[in-house]
Motif scaffolding. Structure first.
Motif, PDB file in Angstrom:
ATOM      1  N   ASP A   1      -0.685  -4.840  -6.676  1.00 11.34           N
ATOM      2  CA  ASP A   1      -0.802  -3.502  -6.115  1.00 11.34           C
ATOM      3  C   ASP A   1      -0.863  -2.473  -7.242  1.00 11.34           C
ATOM      4  O   ASP A   1      -0.183  -2.617  -8.265  1.00 11.34           O
ATOM      5  N   ILE A   2      -1.675  -1.442  -7.061  1.00  6.00           N
ATOM      6  CA  ILE A   2      -1.813  -0.384  -8.058  1.00  6.00           C
ATOM      7  C   ILE A   2      -0.994   0.823  -7.612  1.00  6.00           C
ATOM      8  O   ILE A   2      -1.186   1.341  -6.510  1.00  6.00           O
ATOM      9  N   ILE A   3      -0.073   1.259  -8.465  1.00  6.26           N
ATOM     10  CA  ILE A   3       0.706   2.460  -8.185  1.00  6.26           C
ATOM     11  C   ILE A   3      -0.149   3.675  -8.511  1.00  6.26           C
ATOM     12  O   ILE A   3      -0.735   3.766  -9.593  1.00  6.26           O
ATOM     13  N   CYS A   4      -0.233   4.618  -7.585  1.00  2.84           N
ATOM     14  CA  CYS A   4      -0.989   5.851  -7.811  1.00  2.84           C
ATOM     15  C   CYS A   4      -0.019   7.005  -8.043  1.00  2.84           C
ATOM     16  O   CYS A   4       0.953   7.169  -7.310  1.00  2.84           O
ATOM     17  N   GLY A   5      -0.305   7.803  -9.057  1.00  2.72           N
ATOM     18  CA  GLY A   5       0.584   8.898  -9.412  1.00  2.72           C
ATOM     19  C   GLY A   5       1.700   8.434 -10.329  1.00  2.72           C
ATOM     20  O   GLY A   5       1.827   7.252 -10.653  1.00  2.72           O
ATOM     21  N   SER A   6       2.522   9.381 -10.753  1.00  2.00           N
ATOM     22  CA  SER A   6       3.630   9.067 -11.658  1.00  2.00           C
ATOM     23  C   SER A   6       4.703   8.259 -10.938  1.00  2.00           C
ATOM     24  O   SER A   6       4.905   8.399  -9.735  1.00  2.00           O
ATOM     25  N   PHE A   7       5.393   7.418 -11.704  1.00  2.00           N
ATOM     26  CA  PHE A   7       6.555   6.714 -11.171  1.00  2.00           C
ATOM     27  C   PHE A   7       7.614   6.625 -12.256  1.00  2.00           C
ATOM     28  O   PHE A   7       7.350   6.897 -13.430  1.00  2.00           O
ATOM     29  N   PHE A   8       8.825   6.283 -11.852  1.00  2.00           N
ATOM     30  CA  PHE A   8       9.887   6.094 -12.834  1.00  2.00           C
ATOM     31  C   PHE A   8      10.709   4.872 -12.472  1.00  2.00           C
ATOM     32  O   PHE A   8      10.705   4.412 -11.325  1.00  2.00           O
ATOM     33  N   ILE A   9      11.401   4.354 -13.478  1.00  2.00           N
ATOM     34  CA  ILE A   9      12.197   3.135 -13.322  1.00  2.00           C
ATOM     35  C   ILE A   9      13.622   3.422 -13.756  1.00  2.00           C
ATOM     36  O   ILE A   9      13.860   4.035 -14.800  1.00  2.00           O
ATOM     37  N   CYS A  10      14.576   2.994 -12.934  1.00  2.00           N
ATOM     38  CA  CYS A  10      15.987   3.063 -13.291  1.00  2.00           C
ATOM     39  C   CYS A  10      16.605   1.697 -13.016  1.00  2.00           C
ATOM     40  O   CYS A  10      15.938   0.797 -12.505  1.00  2.00           O
TER      41      CYS A  10
ATOM     42  N   GLY B   1       0.890   8.292  -2.490  1.00  2.00           N
ATOM     43  CA  GLY B   1       0.025   8.412  -3.657  1.00  2.00           C
ATOM     44  C   GLY B   1      -1.411   7.984  -3.408  1.00  2.00           C
ATOM     45  O   GLY B   1      -2.357   8.654  -3.835  1.00  2.00           O
ATOM     46  N   LYS B   2      -1.603   6.874  -2.710  1.00  2.00           N
ATOM     47  CA  LYS B   2      -2.960   6.394  -2.417  1.00  2.00           C
ATOM     48  C   LYS B   2      -3.660   7.302  -1.412  1.00  2.00           C
ATOM     49  O   LYS B   2      -4.848   7.605  -1.547  1.00  2.00           O
ATOM     50  N   LEU B   3      -2.910   7.740  -0.387  1.00  2.00           N
ATOM     51  CA  LEU B   3      -3.511   8.494   0.710  1.00  2.00           C
ATOM     52  C   LEU B   3      -3.976   9.881   0.286  1.00  2.00           C
ATOM     53  O   LEU B   3      -4.964  10.394   0.813  1.00  2.00           O
TER      54      LEU B   3
ATOM     55  N   ARG C   1      -0.562   2.203 -12.890  1.00  2.00           N
ATOM     56  CA  ARG C   1      -0.350   0.863 -13.424  1.00  2.00           C
ATOM     57  C   ARG C   1      -0.393  -0.146 -12.275  1.00  2.00           C
ATOM     58  O   ARG C   1      -0.059   0.164 -11.138  1.00  2.00           O
ATOM     59  N   ARG C   2      -0.782  -1.379 -12.621  1.00  2.00           N
ATOM     60  CA  ARG C   2      -0.813  -2.460 -11.637  1.00  2.00           C
ATOM     61  C   ARG C   2       0.472  -3.271 -11.749  1.00  2.00           C
ATOM     62  O   ARG C   2       0.894  -3.642 -12.846  1.00  2.00           O
ATOM     63  N   LEU C   3       1.094  -3.557 -10.609  1.00  2.00           N
ATOM     64  CA  LEU C   3       2.313  -4.350 -10.587  1.00  2.00           C
ATOM     65  C   LEU C   3       1.979  -5.837 -10.545  1.00  2.00           C
ATOM     66  O   LEU C   3       0.823  -6.226 -10.402  1.00  2.00           O
ATOM     67  N   ASP C   4       3.000  -6.670 -10.641  1.00  2.00           N
ATOM     68  CA  ASP C   4       2.786  -8.118 -10.649  1.00  2.00           C
ATOM     69  C   ASP C   4       2.207  -8.622  -9.330  1.00  2.00           C
ATOM     70  O   ASP C   4       1.570  -9.675  -9.293  1.00  2.00           O
TER      71      ASP C   4
ATOM     72  N   TYR D   1      -8.489   2.973 -13.665  1.00  2.00           N
ATOM     73  CA  TYR D   1      -8.993   2.422 -12.413  1.00  2.00           C
ATOM     74  C   TYR D   1      -9.942   3.417 -11.762  1.00  2.00           C
ATOM     75  O   TYR D   1      -9.760   4.634 -11.877  1.00  2.00           O
ATOM     76  N   THR D   2     -10.947   2.887 -11.072  1.00  2.00           N
ATOM     77  CA  THR D   2     -11.810   3.755 -10.278  1.00  2.00           C
ATOM     78  C   THR D   2     -11.047   4.182  -9.027  1.00  2.00           C
ATOM     79  O   THR D   2     -10.050   3.562  -8.644  1.00  2.00           O
ATOM     80  N   ASP D   3     -11.536   5.243  -8.378  1.00  2.00           N
ATOM     81  CA  ASP D   3     -10.891   5.700  -7.147  1.00  2.00           C
ATOM     82  C   ASP D   3     -10.919   4.607  -6.085  1.00  2.00           C
ATOM     83  O   ASP D   3      -9.964   4.440  -5.323  1.00  2.00           O
ATOM     84  N   GLU D   4     -12.014   3.852  -6.052  1.00  2.00           N
ATOM     85  CA  GLU D   4     -12.127   2.784  -5.057  1.00  2.00           C
ATOM     86  C   GLU D   4     -11.068   1.712  -5.282  1.00  2.00           C
ATOM     87  O   GLU D   4     -10.443   1.222  -4.340  1.00  2.00           O
ATOM     88  N   GLU D   5     -10.846   1.350  -6.555  1.00  2.00           N
ATOM     89  CA  GLU D   5      -9.826   0.348  -6.867  1.00  2.00           C
ATOM     90  C   GLU D   5      -8.427   0.870  -6.564  1.00  2.00           C
ATOM     91  O   GLU D   5      -7.602   0.185  -5.950  1.00  2.00           O
ATOM     92  N   ALA D   6      -8.156   2.098  -7.002  1.00  2.00           N
ATOM     93  CA  ALA D   6      -6.802   2.638  -6.905  1.00  2.00           C
ATOM     94  C   ALA D   6      -6.382   2.925  -5.474  1.00  2.00           C
ATOM     95  O   ALA D   6      -5.223   2.730  -5.106  1.00  2.00           O
ATOM     96  N   HIS D   7      -7.324   3.380  -4.642  1.00  2.00           N
ATOM     97  CA  HIS D   7      -6.957   3.850  -3.307  1.00  2.00           C
ATOM     98  C   HIS D   7      -7.255   2.838  -2.214  1.00  2.00           C
ATOM     99  O   HIS D   7      -7.147   3.150  -1.030  1.00  2.00           O
TER     100      HIS D   7
END
Length: 227
Positions: free
Chosen positions: A148-157, A133-135, A142-145, A186-192
Motif C-alpha cells: 500500500d502507498i501512503i499518501c501525504g505526510s506520516f509520522f512514526i512513534c 490522503g488517497k481520496l 512511501r510504499r509499505l511492506d 509515484y504517479t497519481d494513478e499509482e498513488a490514488h
C-alpha cells in the motif's frame, strides 16, 4: 605508556568519569577480548587516574586515559512534558526527527487532517497518516511492506505494552530512518488507486434467476438463460 599524573589531573578525571558513567571502547591495543564498540560502566577511578570498569563481556580491565581510546555514551534525550519523539516522513523528503505534543490535535496537524492508525510490527511501532490522503489527492509518499502507498505526510512513534504512544528509542529511530530514507516517486494513478472487493450476498428470497443476474450470467431482455 601513560606517565604519572598530577593530583589535580586525577581529580579532573574523577569528576569527568563518576561511578556508573557508561563508556564505549573505541580501541584497546593488544587485547583480543576487548573489541571496538564494547560497552561498560565505570566502577571507580583510582589514584593513578585509571578507570576501573565492569564490561558487558564480564571483563574488568581498567581504562588508561591518553592510552586507551574510549568515549562517554550520552544518555538518550528525554522529551519535555507530554512531548514524544517521532520520525516525520514527508513526500519527496528525507525523514527527520521531531518532538510533538502527545495529543490528537498535534497528530492531526502533522498529517494535515484526520489521522489513521497503521500498526508496524517491526520494533512495536505505530504509523499515523491522513485517513483521506488517497481520496483528496495528496501526493504519494512511501510504499509499505503490504504494497500500500501512503499518501501525504506520516509520522512514526513507538508503542508501549498497553498500546500507548511513546517516544521512539534510538534503535527504532535508526531502523525507520533507514527504512524510509530515500524519497519515492509515484504517479497519481499509482498513488490514488484503491482496491475494492465487492461481495454478492444473495438473500434467501432470491430466485435462481436473480442470483444469475447478480453474477452477470443472465441479462434481462431477449438474452435468456441457456437451459
Amino acid at each position: 605508556m601513560q606517565g604519572f599524573l598530577k593530583p589535580y589531573q586525577v581529580e579532573q578525571i574523577k569528576k569527568k568519569y563518576p561511578p556508573d558513567t557508561r563508556i564505549q571502547l573505541d580501541h584497546m591495543e593488544g587485547e583480543r577480548d576487548m573489541p571496538d564498540g564494547l560497552q561498560g560502566v565505570v566502577k571507580h577511578v583510582d589514584d593513578q587516574g585509571q578507570l576501573h570498569m565492569a564490561w558487558q563481556n564480564g571483563r574488568s580491565l581498567a581504562l588508561i586515559p591518553n592510552e586507551d581510546q574510549f568515549h562517554i555514551i550520552q544518555p538518550e534525550q528525554k522529551p519535555e512534558g507530554n512531548k514524544i519523539r517521532v520520525l516525520v516522513v514527508e513526500p519527496g523528503k528525507a525523514p527527520y526527527t521531531q518532538q510533538i505534543e502527545n495529543d490528537y490535535r498535534a497528530m492531526q496537524k502533522l498529517v494535515d487532517g484526520c489521522i489513521e492508525f497503521v500498526p508496524l510490527p517491526e520494533l512495536s511501532c505505530h504509523l499515523y497518516c491522513n485517513e483521506e490522503g488517497k481520496l483528496i489527492g495528496m501526493p504519494g509518499n512511501r510504499r509499505l511492506d503490504n504494497k500500500d502507498i501512503i499518501c501525504g505526510s506520516f509520522f512514526i512513534c513507538a508503542g508501549d505494552e498497553n498500546g500507548n504512544d511513546i517516544s521512539l528509542n534510538d534503535e527504532q529511530l535508526r531502523y525507520y530512518t533507514e527504512r524510509f530514507r530515500e524519497p519515492e516517486q509515484y504517479t497519481d494513478e499509482e498513488a490514488h488507486h484503491v482496491e475494492c472487493e465487492i461481495k454478492i450476498m444473495p438473500s434467501a428470497s432470491d430466485s435462481i434467476e436473480d442470483v444469475m443476474r447478480m453474477l452477470g450470467l443472465l441479462r434481462d431482455g431477449n438474452d435468456g438463460m441457456e437451459r
